[in-house]
Design a protein around this motif. Structure first.
Motif, PDB file in Angstrom:
ATOM      1  N   ALA A 509       0.841  -1.208   0.000  1.00  0.00           N
ATOM      2  CA  ALA A 509       0.000   0.000   0.000  1.00  0.00           C
ATOM      3  C   ALA A 509       0.870   1.248   0.000  1.00  0.00           C
ATOM      4  O   ALA A 509       0.552   2.243  -0.661  1.00  0.00           O
ATOM      5  CB  ALA A 509      -0.921  -0.007   1.224  1.00  0.00           C
ATOM      6  N   GLY A 510       1.992   1.206   0.726  1.00  0.00           N
ATOM      7  CA  GLY A 510       2.891   2.354   0.784  1.00  0.00           C
ATOM      8  C   GLY A 510       3.627   2.602  -0.513  1.00  0.00           C
ATOM      9  O   GLY A 510       3.813   3.751  -0.917  1.00  0.00           O
ATOM     10  N   GLN A 511       4.057   1.543  -1.192  1.00  0.00           N
ATOM     11  CA  GLN A 511       4.769   1.718  -2.459  1.00  0.00           C
ATOM     12  C   GLN A 511       3.852   2.325  -3.507  1.00  0.00           C
ATOM     13  O   GLN A 511       4.302   2.943  -4.468  1.00  0.00           O
ATOM     14  CB  GLN A 511       5.320   0.385  -2.941  1.00  0.00           C
ATOM     15  N   GLN A 512       2.531   2.176  -3.290  1.00  0.00           N
ATOM     16  CA  GLN A 512       1.536   2.757  -4.187  1.00  0.00           C
ATOM     17  C   GLN A 512       1.074   4.128  -3.697  1.00  0.00           C
ATOM     18  O   GLN A 512       0.240   4.758  -4.323  1.00  0.00           O
ATOM     19  CB  GLN A 512       0.341   1.809  -4.275  1.00  0.00           C
ATOM     20  N   THR A 515      -3.192   6.055   0.747  1.00  0.00           N
ATOM     21  CA  THR A 515      -3.732   6.178   2.102  1.00  0.00           C
ATOM     22  C   THR A 515      -5.017   5.383   2.272  1.00  0.00           C
ATOM     23  O   THR A 515      -5.208   4.734   3.316  1.00  0.00           O
ATOM     24  CB  THR A 515      -3.972   7.657   2.439  1.00  0.00           C
ATOM     25  N   PRO A 516      -5.960   5.376   1.288  1.00  0.00           N
ATOM     26  CA  PRO A 516      -7.161   4.538   1.456  1.00  0.00           C
ATOM     27  C   PRO A 516      -6.834   3.059   1.618  1.00  0.00           C
ATOM     28  O   PRO A 516      -7.532   2.355   2.351  1.00  0.00           O
ATOM     29  CB  PRO A 516      -7.938   4.797   0.150  1.00  0.00           C
ATOM     30  N   ALA A 517      -5.790   2.579   0.958  1.00  0.00           N
ATOM     31  CA  ALA A 517      -5.441   1.165   1.063  1.00  0.00           C
ATOM     32  C   ALA A 517      -4.972   0.822   2.471  1.00  0.00           C
ATOM     33  O   ALA A 517      -5.360  -0.220   3.035  1.00  0.00           O
ATOM     34  CB  ALA A 517      -4.361   0.809   0.046  1.00  0.00           C
ATOM     35  N   ILE A 518      -4.141   1.673   3.078  1.00  0.00           N
ATOM     36  CA  ILE A 518      -3.676   1.365   4.437  1.00  0.00           C
ATOM     37  C   ILE A 518      -4.826   1.504   5.430  1.00  0.00           C
ATOM     38  O   ILE A 518      -4.910   0.747   6.410  1.00  0.00           O
ATOM     39  CB  ILE A 518      -2.475   2.258   4.838  1.00  0.00           C
ATOM     40  N   SER A 519      -5.741   2.420   5.181  1.00  0.00           N
ATOM     41  CA  SER A 519      -6.910   2.557   6.062  1.00  0.00           C
ATOM     42  C   SER A 519      -7.762   1.292   5.998  1.00  0.00           C
ATOM     43  O   SER A 519      -8.241   0.800   7.030  1.00  0.00           O
ATOM     44  CB  SER A 519      -7.742   3.771   5.659  1.00  0.00           C
ATOM     45  N   ALA A 520      -7.959   0.756   4.789  1.00  0.00           N
ATOM     46  CA  ALA A 520      -8.724  -0.475   4.645  1.00  0.00           C
ATOM     47  C   ALA A 520      -8.011  -1.643   5.317  1.00  0.00           C
ATOM     48  O   ALA A 520      -8.642  -2.493   5.960  1.00  0.00           O
ATOM     49  CB  ALA A 520      -8.954  -0.771   3.164  1.00  0.00           C
ATOM     50  N   LEU A 521      -6.679  -1.704   5.188  1.00  0.00           N
ATOM     51  CA  LEU A 521      -5.906  -2.775   5.816  1.00  0.00           C
ATOM     52  C   LEU A 521      -6.026  -2.749   7.329  1.00  0.00           C
ATOM     53  O   LEU A 521      -6.193  -3.788   7.975  1.00  0.00           O
ATOM     54  CB  LEU A 521      -4.431  -2.657   5.409  1.00  0.00           C
ATOM     55  N   VAL A 522      -5.905  -1.552   7.900  1.00  0.00           N
ATOM     56  CA  VAL A 522      -6.011  -1.421   9.357  1.00  0.00           C
ATOM     57  C   VAL A 522      -7.388  -1.886   9.828  1.00  0.00           C
ATOM     58  O   VAL A 522      -7.531  -2.525  10.863  1.00  0.00           O
ATOM     59  CB  VAL A 522      -5.734   0.033   9.797  1.00  0.00           C
ATOM     60  N   VAL A 531       0.923  -0.632   9.371  1.00  0.00           N
ATOM     61  CA  VAL A 531       1.495   0.710   9.262  1.00  0.00           C
ATOM     62  C   VAL A 531       3.020   0.665   9.327  1.00  0.00           C
ATOM     63  O   VAL A 531       3.699   1.512   8.758  1.00  0.00           O
ATOM     64  CB  VAL A 531       0.924   1.615  10.370  1.00  0.00           C
ATOM     65  N   ILE A 532       3.574  -0.337  10.003  1.00  0.00           N
ATOM     66  CA  ILE A 532       5.033  -0.441  10.148  1.00  0.00           C
ATOM     67  C   ILE A 532       5.691  -0.570   8.777  1.00  0.00           C
ATOM     68  O   ILE A 532       6.702   0.078   8.485  1.00  0.00           O
ATOM     69  CB  ILE A 532       5.396  -1.636  11.049  1.00  0.00           C
ATOM     70  N   GLY A 533       5.134  -1.403   7.899  1.00  0.00           N
ATOM     71  CA  GLY A 533       5.680  -1.528   6.554  1.00  0.00           C
ATOM     72  C   GLY A 533       5.299  -0.367   5.663  1.00  0.00           C
ATOM     73  O   GLY A 533       6.079   0.050   4.804  1.00  0.00           O
ATOM     74  N   TYR A 534       4.120   0.186   5.881  1.00  0.00           N
ATOM     75  CA  TYR A 534       3.603   1.271   5.035  1.00  0.00           C
ATOM     76  C   TYR A 534       4.476   2.515   5.083  1.00  0.00           C
ATOM     77  O   TYR A 534       4.774   3.114   4.050  1.00  0.00           O
ATOM     78  CB  TYR A 534       2.181   1.592   5.487  1.00  0.00           C
ATOM     79  N   THR A 535       4.902   2.907   6.278  1.00  0.00           N
ATOM     80  CA  THR A 535       5.606   4.185   6.407  1.00  0.00           C
ATOM     81  C   THR A 535       6.928   4.194   5.658  1.00  0.00           C
ATOM     82  O   THR A 535       7.345   5.234   5.132  1.00  0.00           O
ATOM     83  CB  THR A 535       5.858   4.511   7.887  1.00  0.00           C
ATOM     84  N   ILE A 536       7.618   3.046   5.592  1.00  0.00           N
ATOM     85  CA  ILE A 536       8.931   3.006   4.943  1.00  0.00           C
ATOM     86  C   ILE A 536       8.780   3.148   3.429  1.00  0.00           C
ATOM     87  O   ILE A 536       9.420   4.001   2.798  1.00  0.00           O
ATOM     88  CB  ILE A 536       9.668   1.704   5.295  1.00  0.00           C
ATOM     89  N   THR A 537       7.933   2.311   2.819  1.00  0.00           N
ATOM     90  CA  THR A 537       7.782   2.385   1.359  1.00  0.00           C
ATOM     91  C   THR A 537       7.083   3.675   0.947  1.00  0.00           C
ATOM     92  O   THR A 537       7.370   4.220  -0.139  1.00  0.00           O
ATOM     93  CB  THR A 537       6.994   1.171   0.842  1.00  0.00           C
ATOM     94  N   TYR A 538       6.181   4.183   1.766  1.00  0.00           N
ATOM     95  CA  TYR A 538       5.505   5.442   1.443  1.00  0.00           C
ATOM     96  C   TYR A 538       6.521   6.583   1.388  1.00  0.00           C
ATOM     97  O   TYR A 538       6.475   7.433   0.493  1.00  0.00           O
ATOM     98  CB  TYR A 538       4.429   5.741   2.474  1.00  0.00           C
TER      99      TYR A 538
END
Length: 560
Positions: A509-512, A515-522, A531-538
């Motif tokens: 989700a972060g490499q893309q 934000t809607p994708a990480i919200s759906a994942l959570v 979120v731990i993986g999201y913040t790095i690739t984002y």
């Protein structure tokens, strides 16, 4: 009548686009939400049919402020993750390489022009900043004015068509389809990872724990009689603190070697799991009113200590001198304006904002050891801001030919790099360059929305033509440009990088930059481990993708 009014007063068209666009973008269908930027673009394209236009200077200023603020806020995390988070960072590289390859394939097969190709990249990757960097690159090709405007209009139209399909695809892929391919129950897997990182039974919905992580409780000493304060605190890895001791109604000085006596009333504060674990060996819990009204201090500290980078919350606690770390607790970790779970196993990066909780003297001591207190100022250092944008404009004039392809950074790329540099300098020298997070967010939101409205108004007349020309080809291409990088990252992340499913899907989700994708994942996982993986690739993709705008324009122009 309306057309004449909008043409004579284009500022009305601007704010109508913002107001109506953000209203439309606020509606949610399941996990799908267009967002204000896409809503603004749609409204601006419609109003652009009236002939309303905004001055090019306004568009350029708005984009320069947006892109500088984007780099400024992401600078510390970007540099922190370049080397340390290589496993997640590799997924951002997969995204960039595969998307560029697909774009060039689409240029060859569909005979896309440079503007449509760049718009397809911006929409499928859901990265609006690409519109600005690509538009500037087209403006530097030396084409006739009419051709330049046509190509820039194609960027916006291709973006608006492919964005919706790209957004839906990445949300459904990360939250629904990918767990099926991995053959995992995402919620159970997230709970397993949560506990592996040191989370306790407070496995709550979303990013808010079911109970507070830091608690204070009073006990009447029974079984713990004879034990010293230091011994009891050490039993729980110094994750709790005995703050007060009352003996026969009188307060005793709290010293590490003070031995507790039967009947003492003590106030214990610290992490909930540690307090609960020790409570059975202390004595009966009692009313803490005897201690009066106590206040815990909460301050935000930017982590700058080099030795703490890459350590987990638990390791920072273990390596701290007991006297210096006593009574200091990390209650929350904020990274790129996103809350990361502050579990014992959570790794810390330089540039993270740590929320410290404890007695005033304790948290001030902890702040000095970890970094610097985030100043609660509301003032913006316009000297620093203005200098940063000027440096960015100077960098933007740099360019050249790479492999026969003409590449120029432009103001957008230059201000992005300048923002990265100035944000990093600010994180190392906090006394200069104040740009409060709220002010930076306004620059990003208003700057991008104004820029999008301006280009949407100018692109209005050409939008329908491009849609008729390519039909369903653009939506299909947008979907493929999400699925192919997503599937590659899923395979590489699982088979070779051995990433846990929640963090892997968060990273996709972060490499893309979604934000809607990480919200759906959570929402699906029930906690914030993705979120731990999201913040790095984002952090990486949010910087690298806009820089690809000029590259796509150059390559598409050469191949086309």
């Amino acid at each position: 009548m309306i057309s004449e009014l909008l043409r004579s007063q284009p500022e009305i068209a601007l704010f109508a686009s913002l107001a109506i666009g953000y209203f439309i973008g606020s509606f949610r269908v399941g996990p799908i939400q267009l967002g204000g930027v896409c809503g603004t673009l749609i409204v601006a394209l419609l109003l652009g049919q009236t002939g309303a236009r905004l001055a090019p200077d306004l568009k350029n200023i708005a984009f320069a402020l947006f892109i500088f603020a984007l780099g400024f806020t992401g600078g510390p995390q970007f540099f922190a993750n370049i080397g340390r988070g290589w496993r997640y960072g590799l997924l951002s590289v997969v995204e960039i390489v595969s998307v560029l390859a697909l774009i060039m394939l689409a240029v060859t097969v569909m005979r896309l022009d440079a503007g449509t190709a760049a718009g397809l990249l911006a929409g499928a990757a859901t990265e609006s900043a690409v519109i600005g960097t690509a538009s500037e690159a087209i403006g530097k090709l030396g084409l006739r004015d009419a051709e330049t405007l046509r190509l820039q209009a194609n960027i916006v139209t291709a973006y608006s068509v492919s964005y919706l399909f790209g957004l839906i695809t990445i949300v459904l892929f990360t939250s629904q389809f990918a767990p099926l391919l991995l053959r995992v129950n995402l919620r159970d897997e997230a709970e397993r990872v949560w506990r592996k990182l040191g989370g306790d039974g407070a496995f709550g919905e979303g990013q808010q724990a079911a109970a507070p992580a830091i608690v204070g409780r009073a006990f009447k000493v029974g079984a713990a009689a004879g034990a010293t304060i230091q011994t009891l605190e050490q039993q729980q890895g110094f994750n709790l603190t005995i703050e007060r001791v009352m003996r026969d109604g009188a307060a005793l000085p709290v010293e590490p070697h003070l031995a507790l006596a039967a009947g003492d009333v003590i106030l214990v504060a610290g992490r909930r799991d540690a307090v609960v674990a020790l409570s059975s060996s202390l004595g009966d819990e009692v009313d803490g009113a005897v201690f009066g009204q106590l206040f815990a201090e909460k301050i935000e500290v930017v982590l700058t200590r080099r030795e703490a980078e890459g350590l987990t919350v638990a390791q920072v606690r273990e390596r701290a001198d007991p006297a210096e770390g006593r009574g200091v607790y990390i209650a929350a970790v904020t990274r790129l304006d996103t809350t990361v779970p502050a579990l014992p196993g959570t790794e810390l990066n330089r540039g993270d904002v740590l929320t410290l909780v404890g007695a005033k003297a304790d948290v001030e001591r902890g702040a000095q050891r970890l970094g610097y207190v985030l100043p609660p100022t509301q003032k913006t250092d316009f000297v620093y801001l203005g200098l940063g944008v000027l440096v960015g404009m100077a960098i933007g004039h740099l360019g050249g030919r790479v492999g026969g392809v003409s590449v120029a950074l432009g103001t957008g790329g230059g201000c992005l790099l300048s923002g990265l540099l100035f944000g990093w300098i600010r994180s190392r020298h906090p006394l200069i360059g104040s740009l409060p997070s709220a002010a930076a967010q306004v620059l990003k939101d208003f700057g991008l929305a104004t820029f999008i409205a301006a280009v949407g108004l100018s692109a209005g007349p050409d939008a329908i033509r491009l849609v008729r020309e390519y039909g369903l080809a653009l939506p299909v291409a947008g979907i493929l440009m999400v699925l192919v990088p997503g599937l590659l990252s899923l395979w590489i992340g699982r088979m070779f990088l051995k990433l846990d499913a929640p963090m892997l899907l968060g990273a996709i989700a972060g490499q893309q930059c979604s934000t809607p994708a990480i919200s759906a994942l959570v929402g699906v996982t029930g906690n914030s481990t993705p979120v731990i993986g999201y913040t790095i690739t984002y952090a990486l993709s949010n910087i690298l993708l806009p820089l690809m705008g000029p590259v796509v324009v150059g390559l598409a122009g050469k191949i086309g």
